[in-house]
Design an enzyme around this catalytic site. Structure first.
Site, PDB file in Angstrom:
ATOM      1  CD  GLU A  49      92.895  27.283 -25.694  1.00 45.08           C
ATOM      2  OE1 GLU A  49      93.389  27.520 -24.589  1.00 45.08           O
ATOM      3  OE2 GLU A  49      92.306  28.130 -26.374  1.00 45.08           O
ATOM      4  CB  CYS A 248      93.014  30.831 -21.982  1.00 47.08           C
ATOM      5  SG  CYS A 248      91.987  32.240 -22.479  1.00 47.08           S
ATOM      6  CG  ASN A 379      95.702  33.774 -25.936  1.00 52.02           C
ATOM      7  OD1 ASN A 379      95.510  33.597 -27.139  1.00 52.02           O
ATOM      8  ND2 ASN A 379      94.717  33.732 -25.056  1.00 52.02           N
ATOM      9  CD  GLU A 380      91.761  36.074 -25.150  1.00 56.19           C
ATOM     10  OE1 GLU A 380      91.367  36.200 -26.324  1.00 56.19           O
ATOM     11  OE2 GLU A 380      91.049  35.616 -24.249  1.00 56.19           O
TER      12      GLU A 380
END
Length: 661
Positions: A49, A248, A379-380
């Site tokens: 990331e 994120c 993503n989450e």
């Protein structure tokens, strides 16, 4: 004094020998006669990331910050040390950003007005300075338009902290039209915090853009490529996959600043610079100069995956901004552009050169497909909004590319209401691969080493996509990459490996952090402008990844898995390619222990090897001054008749490798 020293040494040796002799011995039975399941080649991988200056200022070797003047403040990163700020009184010159065109991604350039010969300077500060190495070659490139030929020469210098010149070159700007110029020069000394100074000869107005400086020595010697030492650390892990471009950062604080892969490919100068979402995320580490140039874009991520032997695993926006920020939603009837991005990405990676996106890949220098097998949707994210959107993505992707494996998400936590809801819904959908994230205490990792023992073998497979033990708490700036965190992760990883029927991909997160520009800790790899090192956590990951084997074996104590009994954790595999039985044992006790390995169903050679990763203090860490304080030590292991005795130091991870016939 000499005799006293010898006496103390003997007593110390006897003491530790006694500890091993009287420690409770644990017998582990390894059944090598049958394979429980195949270990997926993707079992241990990497999660990248762009956080902590991991891309610009890190892996991407560009040394000039804000090279195209596209930051929100166009002259951020640039100093004008001898110019008064008043437009009424210019000492020797001035620089100002000027709009070229609102339609172009690279819409700014820098217009410099020179009034006095050699008087004006423009200085770039780099990414917390520039790491320069003695005798190394550096490649300069820029675009310039010299109005009326008034500027006769542009001088470029690397300067150290005392303003001493440690490298120099120049160009003659010959045209009043935009022209590309290049040069190369050598540095005369090593400097971690160098800056880049530009001065001018002549009088007049000149326009500058895409001022770029790269080391010649990059990974695979690619021009304007990646930082060699950092890629080497990744390569050495032998990762099964590379997940990118992050977590994120995929979502964005709003949908407009989400990561859009199509804006990260093509000519580098046409990639639109944008703010990095991590630059203002944490009050403890504000970094307003943290932007994304996308010089490291999706083509480069695919290429890097190929270079290090890893399956590429891109994650794309599902039309939901980060739910910790705005949580902005793309309406269901406006999802088509997001879905098309996913379909086009698969074509970009795998399509023939006759396809639209396959041709773009080919034109960028890679006619051969990248053989993409996985794609992540979101993503989450959590809740019904995510499940509703995931269904639409899954239907569209499978309709056109039925063999692509789709990664879904279970939210940001390994338990709780959001997690339970997501897992229940994804099971109903027969989801292929569910991404689970956990940032928890070292104790949690030890206590959850059996997490997947009771997961449904016929349910979704698991991608442990982000995990790291937190020495203090999640998102706390005081978290450390200490040894307790690392060996606790190792204990947990034995559980991941023991459950290879369910767990197919795993990765520590985040991957990288700049010593002077991090936002989140802990991190697997630390670097500054000159050096890099792997944390203790890195070496745990490397030990497991380079010894993952091909087949899972049963390893038990009294017929049961060893999960924390006597503070021990264990897993076992065999490698049919190297003809080895590989046993991993983690001792989380403060005392040394012994285990007996009783191998059933195979005969071993007379010699093997043993690798130990250990440190005496829970708070020990690797550092720039002692980068291998905690690192593997390998030695020969002599096989005996019957059970194999293995000594386990306190707080240790031990890998025993035995050749079999």
């Amino acid at each position: 004094m000499k005799n006293n020293f010898l006496t103390k040494t003997i007593i110390c040796s006897l003491f530790f020998s006694g500890l091993y002799t009287h420690a409770q011995k644990t017998t582990l039975v390894v059944d090598a006669s049958k394979s429980i399941t195949k270990i997926q080649p993707t079992m241990f991988g990497l999660f990248f990331e762009d956080i902590n200056f991991a891309a610009d200022g890190g892996l991407y070797a560009e040394m000039i910050k804000n090279r195209s003047f596209e930051f929100d403040k166009p002259l951020m990163g640039w100093e004008q040390p001898n110019t008064k700020r008043s437009s009424m009184n210019k000492e020797s010159g001035s620089a100002s950003p000027v709009k070229l065109s609102q339609e172009k991604n690279n819409s700014n350039f820098c217009r410099v007005e020179i009034n006095n010969d050699k008087g004006y300077a423009l200085i770039n500060e780099g990414f917390r300075g520039m790491g320069v190495k003695k005798d190394a070659q550096y490649n300069l490139s820029l675009k310039a338009a010299n109005h009326n030929g008034g500027v006769k020469k542009i001088i470029f210098q690397l300067i150290d902290k005392d303003q001493k010149v440690i490298g120099e070159t120049s160009i003659i700007p010959k045209s009043d039209q935009w022209t590309q110029y290049t040069s190369q020069f050598k540095a005369s000394q090593t400097e971690a915090k160098a800056k880049f100074k530009i001065t001018f000869e002549g009088n007049g107005t000149i326009d500058l853009d895409m001022i770029s400086l790269f080391p010649e020595d990059t990974w695979k010697n690619r021009k304007n490529g990646l930082r060699k030492d950092l890629v080497q650390l990744l390569y050495d892990v032998k990762p099964g996959f590379l997940r990118f471009p992050g977590g994120c950062i995929v979502e964005g604080r709003t949908l407009s600043d989400r990561y859009q892969w199509k804006k990260s490919i093509g000519e580098v100068e046409e990639r639109k610079t944008m703010m990095n979402r991590w630059n203002v995320e944490f009050n403890h580490k504000q970094t307003p100069d943290y932007f994304q140039s996308f010089g490291l874009g999706f083509f480069e991520y695919f290429q890097l995956s190929e270079d290090i032997g890893a399956e590429p695993l891109p994650i794309l926006s599902c039309g939901m901004a980060c739910q910790y920020n705005t949580g902005e939603l793309a309406p269901m009837d406006e999802l088509d552009p997001y879905i098309q991005d996913a379909l086009d990405l698969i074509e970009f990676a795998n399509g023939a050169v006759t396809t639209n996106w396959g041709k773009i890949r080919s034109d960028m220098g890679h006619p051969k497909p990248f053989n993409l097998k996985y794609i992540g949707v979101g993503n989450e994210q959590w809740g019904p909004d995510y499940i509703e959107r995931f269904k639409v993505f899954e239907k569209a992707i499978k309709a056109k590319y039925p063999n692509i494996i789709i990664v879904s998400g279970s939210g940001p936590s390994p338990d709780g209401e959001h997690f339970d809801y997501a897992m229940a819904e994804l099971k109903k959908l027969n989801a292929e691969l569910v991404d689970e994230h956990y940032y928890k205490s070292p104790q949690w990792f030890r206590e959850n080493a059996g997490r997947y023992d009771n997961y449904d073998r016929k349910g979704p497979k698991i991608f442990a996509g982000e995990y790291a033990a937190q020495s203090v708490s999640g998102a706390n700036p005081n978290n450390r990459n200490n040894w307790e965190c690392a060996f606790s992760e190792a204990a947990f990883m034995t559980g991941l490996e023991r459950n290879a029927e369910v767990v197919q991909l795993t990765s520590y997160a985040p991957l990288m952090a700049h010593e002077d520009a991090w936002q989140w800790t802990p991190d697997m790899i630390w670097f500054n402008n000159l050096e890099s090192y792997g944390s203790a956590n890195y070496y745990v990951q490397k030990l497991f990844s380079t010894n993952k084997g091909t087949d899972l074996l049963n390893i038990t104590k009294d017929g049961k898995p060893l999960i924390g009994e006597n503070n021990l954790y264990a897993s076992a595999v065999k490698d049919i390619n190297t003809k080895e039985i590989i046993v991993k044992v983690v001792n989380t006790s403060q005392s040394p222990q012994e285990v007996n390995l009783d191998l059933k169903g195979t005969k071993t050679a007379s010699k093997g090897s043993i690798i130990t990763l250990a440190s005496a203090n829970l708070n020990d860490e690797n550092t720039f001054t002692d980068p291998k304080k905690i690192s593997p030590k390998e030695s020969e292991y002599k096989v005996t008749k019957g059970a194999q005795q293995v000594k386990l130091p306190a707080y240790s991870v031990t890998v025993v490798k035995l050749k079999y016939n």
